[in-house]
Scaffold this motif. Structure first.
Motif, PDB file in Angstrom:
ATOM      1  N   LYS A 116       0.839  -1.213   0.000  1.00 57.50           N
ATOM      2  CA  LYS A 116       0.000   0.000   0.000  1.00 57.50           C
ATOM      3  C   LYS A 116       0.865   1.249   0.000  1.00 57.50           C
ATOM      4  O   LYS A 116       0.525   2.256  -0.627  1.00 57.50           O
ATOM      5  CB  LYS A 116      -0.927   0.000   1.210  1.00 57.50           C
ATOM      6  CG  LYS A 116      -0.236   0.247   2.561  1.00 57.50           C
ATOM      7  CD  LYS A 116      -1.222   0.571   3.646  1.00 57.50           C
ATOM      8  CE  LYS A 116      -0.515   0.977   4.942  1.00 57.50           C
ATOM      9  NZ  LYS A 116      -1.444   1.343   6.016  1.00 57.50           N
ATOM     10  N   PHE A 126       0.300   3.768  -3.174  1.00 57.19           N
ATOM     11  CA  PHE A 126      -0.370   5.050  -2.941  1.00 57.19           C
ATOM     12  C   PHE A 126       0.616   6.209  -2.768  1.00 57.19           C
ATOM     13  O   PHE A 126       0.274   7.355  -3.044  1.00 57.19           O
ATOM     14  CB  PHE A 126      -1.333   4.926  -1.753  1.00 57.19           C
ATOM     15  CG  PHE A 126      -2.574   4.165  -2.108  1.00 57.19           C
ATOM     16  CD1 PHE A 126      -3.647   4.801  -2.711  1.00 57.19           C
ATOM     17  CD2 PHE A 126      -2.649   2.791  -1.907  1.00 57.19           C
ATOM     18  CE1 PHE A 126      -4.783   4.088  -3.081  1.00 57.19           C
ATOM     19  CE2 PHE A 126      -3.778   2.072  -2.269  1.00 57.19           C
ATOM     20  CZ  PHE A 126      -4.852   2.725  -2.858  1.00 57.19           C
ATOM     21  N   GLN A 127       1.827   5.927  -2.334  1.00 61.01           N
ATOM     22  CA  GLN A 127       2.819   7.003  -2.320  1.00 61.01           C
ATOM     23  C   GLN A 127       3.181   7.430  -3.733  1.00 61.01           C
ATOM     24  O   GLN A 127       3.432   8.609  -3.999  1.00 61.01           O
ATOM     25  CB  GLN A 127       4.065   6.570  -1.545  1.00 61.01           C
ATOM     26  CG  GLN A 127       3.877   6.589  -0.038  1.00 61.01           C
ATOM     27  CD  GLN A 127       5.067   6.044   0.717  1.00 61.01           C
ATOM     28  OE1 GLN A 127       6.033   5.566   0.125  1.00 61.01           O
ATOM     29  NE2 GLN A 127       5.003   6.097   2.035  1.00 61.01           N
ATOM     30  N   LEU A 184       0.245   9.519  -4.763  1.00 65.33           N
ATOM     31  CA  LEU A 184       0.201  10.755  -3.980  1.00 65.33           C
ATOM     32  C   LEU A 184       1.270  11.740  -4.443  1.00 65.33           C
ATOM     33  O   LEU A 184       1.025  12.950  -4.557  1.00 65.33           O
ATOM     34  CB  LEU A 184       0.388  10.420  -2.498  1.00 65.33           C
ATOM     35  CG  LEU A 184       0.356  11.581  -1.509  1.00 65.33           C
ATOM     36  CD1 LEU A 184      -0.995  12.285  -1.543  1.00 65.33           C
ATOM     37  CD2 LEU A 184       0.649  11.070  -0.093  1.00 65.33           C
ATOM     38  N   ILE A 204      -2.486   7.690   3.512  1.00 69.81           N
ATOM     39  CA  ILE A 204      -2.512   6.259   3.183  1.00 69.81           C
ATOM     40  C   ILE A 204      -2.595   5.362   4.412  1.00 69.81           C
ATOM     41  O   ILE A 204      -2.732   4.144   4.277  1.00 69.81           O
ATOM     42  CB  ILE A 204      -1.273   5.856   2.355  1.00 69.81           C
ATOM     43  CG1 ILE A 204       0.005   5.995   3.186  1.00 69.81           C
ATOM     44  CG2 ILE A 204      -1.189   6.712   1.093  1.00 69.81           C
ATOM     45  CD1 ILE A 204       1.231   5.481   2.449  1.00 69.81           C
ATOM     46  N   ILE A 212      -5.304   2.475   4.763  1.00 73.20           N
ATOM     47  CA  ILE A 212      -5.468   1.586   3.602  1.00 73.20           C
ATOM     48  C   ILE A 212      -4.794   0.245   3.902  1.00 73.20           C
ATOM     49  O   ILE A 212      -3.646   0.209   4.364  1.00 73.20           O
ATOM     50  CB  ILE A 212      -4.845   2.220   2.341  1.00 73.20           C
ATOM     51  CG1 ILE A 212      -5.424   3.615   2.079  1.00 73.20           C
ATOM     52  CG2 ILE A 212      -5.049   1.317   1.143  1.00 73.20           C
ATOM     53  CD1 ILE A 212      -4.713   4.366   0.967  1.00 73.20           C
ATOM     54  N   ILE A 260      -8.617   9.384  -0.866  1.00 77.32           N
ATOM     55  CA  ILE A 260      -8.060   8.083  -1.267  1.00 77.32           C
ATOM     56  C   ILE A 260      -8.717   7.611  -2.566  1.00 77.32           C
ATOM     57  O   ILE A 260      -8.035   7.127  -3.485  1.00 77.32           O
ATOM     58  CB  ILE A 260      -8.265   7.050  -0.142  1.00 77.32           C
ATOM     59  CG1 ILE A 260      -7.430   7.439   1.085  1.00 77.32           C
ATOM     60  CG2 ILE A 260      -7.881   5.652  -0.621  1.00 77.32           C
ATOM     61  CD1 ILE A 260      -7.726   6.598   2.314  1.00 77.32           C
ATOM     62  N   LEU A 266      -7.221   9.409  -5.529  1.00 73.71           N
ATOM     63  CA  LEU A 266      -5.938   8.856  -5.988  1.00 73.71           C
ATOM     64  C   LEU A 266      -6.172   7.595  -6.822  1.00 73.71           C
ATOM     65  O   LEU A 266      -5.496   7.377  -7.837  1.00 73.71           O
ATOM     66  CB  LEU A 266      -5.049   8.533  -4.794  1.00 73.71           C
ATOM     67  CG  LEU A 266      -4.534   9.718  -3.975  1.00 73.71           C
ATOM     68  CD1 LEU A 266      -3.603   9.224  -2.868  1.00 73.71           C
ATOM     69  CD2 LEU A 266      -3.808  10.727  -4.847  1.00 73.71           C
ATOM     70  N   ALA A 267      -7.113   6.757  -6.386  1.00 77.02           N
ATOM     71  CA  ALA A 267      -7.387   5.534  -7.150  1.00 77.02           C
ATOM     72  C   ALA A 267      -7.908   5.866  -8.550  1.00 77.02           C
ATOM     73  O   ALA A 267      -7.521   5.231  -9.538  1.00 77.02           O
ATOM     74  CB  ALA A 267      -8.397   4.680  -6.392  1.00 77.02           C
TER      75      ALA A 267
END
Length: 273
Positions: free
Chosen positions: A174, A178-179, A182, A198, A201, A243, A246-247
């Motif tokens: 994760k 996600f970083q 981001l 994050i 998550i 979140i 971002l997805a």
């Protein structure tokens, strides 16, 4: 505004297998930019940091919903319809390339390695037969993101890998997934998200495998397949919305390393597919 542009291409001559690598497609993109803005092409060529564009591998035939090609085991014959995706993350970059998209000389042949090819057209809006063409403002991505959906299904279409210290890591944790999103979101949008975003998550399902992407000089091991992340805990709706933003952004930004070389093509799906 992030853009996902799809170029439909037709080779005038066979494209040798060795010239289908990410490096050759990167060179083709710079040639297209060079045609209208040599200074910009040179700046993009010299850029070492996070780049404001991603490129797909060359795809043969009509889009297939669940798969993309990242390797070709043979040459592509002349006259074979192909398509190629370019995503742009920087509004300024898109603006400087507007003349290319709007005034493309379809009579001019372009070079992919030793092959000549024609750009038939460029798609910039969603199509029933081409799901990879799209655009959205950053504000729209944020405003339209769900503030209650706690399940995020991501599909890795081309090998995805991450730089960890001095080495590559193909495992999409994760933090790495996600970083990556981001970092690109905060760099190119005007809506900044906190790094702590994050924390709630967690991965809840994965069906992934490793695959190798090879170009003339290197080979990279990355992951492809499906992974589901879940948002857990007593989380406020604004955090959930960020979140989800971002997805949704992943289809434009890609994830991980070498996205300008065809790696890290990812998009969100409403369910596992």
């Amino acid at each position: 505004m992030p853009y996902s542009l799809v170029l439909n291409l037709l080779p005038r001559s066979p494209i040798p297998q060795a010239h289908l690598s990410g490096r050759h497609l990167h060179a083709l993109f710079l040639d297209l930019v060079q045609a209208i803005d040599p200074a910009l092409a040179n700046a993009l060529h010299q850029q070492q940091s996070e780049k404001a564009f991603t490129l797909s591998p060359l795809q043969v035939g009509n889009p297939k919903g669940n798969t993309l090609q990242w390797q070709h085991d043979r040459s592509i014959s002349a006259g074979t319809p192909c398509w190629w995706r370019i995503s742009l993350l920087d509004e300024t970059l898109f603006g400087r390339l507007t003349h290319l998209w709007l005034n493309l000389n379809t009579q001019k042949s372009w070079h992919l390695g030793a092959a000549d090819l024609d750009v038939i057209n460029i798609l910039g809006t969603p199509q029933a037969t081409q799901p990879w063409a799209n655009f959205s403002t950053y504000a729209q991505l944020y405003e339209q993101a769900s503030d209650c959906d706690r399940l995020i299904h991501l599909k890795f279409y081309t090998p995805t890998t991450f730089r960890v210290t001095n080495y590559d890591c193909a495992l999409p944790t994760k933090e790495l997934v996600f970083q990556s999103l981001l970092k690109r979101w905060n760099q190119y949008s005007q809506i900044s998200f906190q790094k702590t975003l994050i924390e709630p998550i967690y991965p809840s399902f994965f069906d992934i495998r490793t695959e190798i992407a090879i170009d003339n000089r290197s080979k990279f091991i990355g992951c492809v397949g499906n992974i589901t992340f879940q948002i857990l805990g007593d989380i406020d709706p604004s955090t959930i919305q960020q979140i989800n933003t971002l997805a949704d952004f992943a289809v434009f930004a890609g994830i991980g390393r070498k996205t300008p070389m065809g790696m890290g093509m990812v998009r969100r799906h409403p369910r596992k597919s």
